[in-house]
Design a protein around this motif. Structure first.
Motif, mmCIF file in Angstrom:
data_model
loop_
_atom_site.group_PDB
_atom_site.id
_atom_site.type_symbol
_atom_site.label_atom_id
_atom_site.label_comp_id
_atom_site.label_asym_id
_atom_site.label_seq_id
_atom_site.Cartn_x
_atom_site.Cartn_y
_atom_site.Cartn_z
ATOM 1 N N SER A 5 0.825 -1.208 0.000
ATOM 2 C CA SER A 5 0.000 0.000 0.000
ATOM 3 C C SER A 5 0.858 1.255 0.000
ATOM 4 O O SER A 5 0.581 2.220 -0.720
ATOM 5 N N ALA A 40 -4.849 -2.728 -1.668
ATOM 6 C CA ALA A 40 -3.527 -3.328 -1.491
ATOM 7 C C ALA A 40 -3.656 -4.819 -1.207
ATOM 8 O O ALA A 40 -2.880 -5.635 -1.715
ATOM 9 N N HIS A 90 -6.391 0.219 1.807
ATOM 10 C CA HIS A 90 -5.719 -1.020 2.180
ATOM 11 C C HIS A 90 -6.436 -2.228 1.581
ATOM 12 O O HIS A 90 -5.810 -3.256 1.323
#
Length: 421
Positions: free
Chosen positions: A342, A353, A350
């Motif tokens: 991230s 990610a 997130h």
């Protein structure tokens, strides 16, 4: 770099990931235009497409979980953790991980040993990650050295083991507080005793964790030829060294590149000692079937080492997608691939990610399967059954870990805002 949106961007990063070509981001870029969500936003655990058969729980697991916990208590590990951490550790039922990985094709004695081993590793991990030892290398110094001592005891001149011991000593010497404790430690004198065979390993006074590992280790070295004992010792020393790095870095907060993190995470994840324990399973199979161990010429070859690395990466990255929120809430522990990806790729959340990590994980599994085919094509047919058993372990760990992560309370954060997609 702009936030990730298109599939082409993801594919580009996946290519970067394979080639080790990464570009760090300036902090101002990470947060520009408010594109990066705060920790308070919901983190959705990304979907993982398990390509292997769904893991089932070995019916012996509940019984062996109780035995493993009682075994740890017999060495005082519960007192080392303290009431609160011990209660949460027991609630997590860590031997269930082994139960999902080894549903079949394992003898009860090996299954029990593995249940004890995983309980030990999870208890050790709890002590290192969640107690007052979290960033205090000087507190774990004696325990790490005791474990290193017993792993070198039967082969104190082994260059591979000594190289890894030196790595551990270097990490300890890098911290002033642990350096002072190290100067008074008797690790070198104890190794001299080992060389002279004037002292039994059982005569060495050790703490709770090292005593538990010693009990497992003595059973292992009785069951497996010396050549394969050294393999396990080597991998376990790598694990201890990586754990020390994590512990130290929680205090120093050093920047780390993605390639360097992956290498350290591969060892700190703790999977490879379990995969290499396949030698134990093979040894006991040899009593009933015609199956040869993998010789060092194959084990230390590029294909086999790549297979071990790929399997360890797969399990570690999968773990990071499930443990991310708990670790971030735990004083912002940044030793997680979701967080590092991230930061490096300026993901807009997130969750995104995590999705990228899963994409990378699927690629890594494909690479693992390819390495397996290459390994078999280059090896003599005599060693194919052992290679197949190793590969079964790698696949079963991926499927078993997935099922364990879905069911275990270990990865649930008490303040959790995460959702499972």
């Amino acid at each position: 770099m702009a936030p990730l949106h298109s599939a082409s961007t993801v594919l580009s990063i996946r290519s970067d990931f394979r080639q080790g070509q990464f570009r760090g981001q300036l902090k101002s870029e990470l947060y520009r235009n408010g594109s990066r969500n705060s920790y308070e936003n919901v983190y959705r655990i990304p979907h993982f497409q398990n390509r292997y058969p769904k893991a089932q729980l070995n019916p012996l697991t509940p019984e062996y979980t109780d035995i493993a916990n009682d075994w740890l208590v017999s060495f005082g590990v519960d007192k080392e953790l303290g009431p609160s951490l011990w209660t949460s550790f027991v609630a997590a039922k860590s031997p269930e991980l082994i139960g999902y990985v080894f549903y079949n094709d394992v003898e009860p004695r090996d299954f029990l040993w593995l249940c004890k081993f995983v309980a030990f590793i999870f208890a050790f991990d709890t002590k290192m990650d969640e107690s007052d030892w979290t960033d205090a290398v000087e507190l774990s110094c004696d325990m790490i050295l005791e474990m290193s001592l017993l792993l070198l005891w039967n082969d104190p001149e082994n260059e591979r083991l000594l190289e890894r011991l030196n790595s551990i000593l270097d990490r300890l010497m890098a911290t002033e507080a642990s350096r002072e404790r190290l100067q008074d430690h008797t690790v070198h004198a104890d190794l001299v005793h080992a060389r002279n065979k004037s002292k039994s390993l059982l005569d060495v006074k050790m703490g709770a964790f090292a005593s538990a590992l010693r009990d497992l280790w003595l059973e292992y070295i009785e069951a497996v030829p010396a050549e394969f004992v050294s393999r396990e010792a080597e991998i376990h020393l790598d694990y201890l060294s990586a754990c020390l790095w994590e512990q130290k870095n929680r205090k120093t907060r050093e920047e780390i590149t993605i390639p360097d993190f992956i290498i350290l995470r591969r060892s700190a994840g703790g999977l490879m000692p379990f995969v290499v324990c396949t030698d134990l399973i093979i040894e006991h199979k040899r009593q009933k079937y015609a199956i040869s161990h993998l010789p060092n010429s194959i084990f230390y070859g590029n294909n086999m080492q790549n297979l071990l690395a790929a399997s360890a990466d797969c399990v570690a990255w999968h773990n990071d997608t499930f443990s991310f929120e708990k670790e971030i809430y735990r004083d912002g522990d940044l030793h997680n691939l979701v967080e590092i990806v991230s930061r490096h790729y300026n993901c807009h959340s997130h969750t995104q990610a995590g999705e990228l990590v899963i994409e990378l994980l699927h690629d890594r599994i494909a690479e693992m399967e390819l390495v397996y085919e290459n390994l078999k094509s280059e090896a003599s047919p005599e060693f194919h059954p052992a290679i197949d058993r190793y590969m079964k372990s790698c696949r079963d760990w991926i499927a078993g870990t997935h099922e364990f992560h879905l069911t275990s309370v270990r990865y649930k954060n008490s303040n959790s805002l995460s959702e499972l997609r």
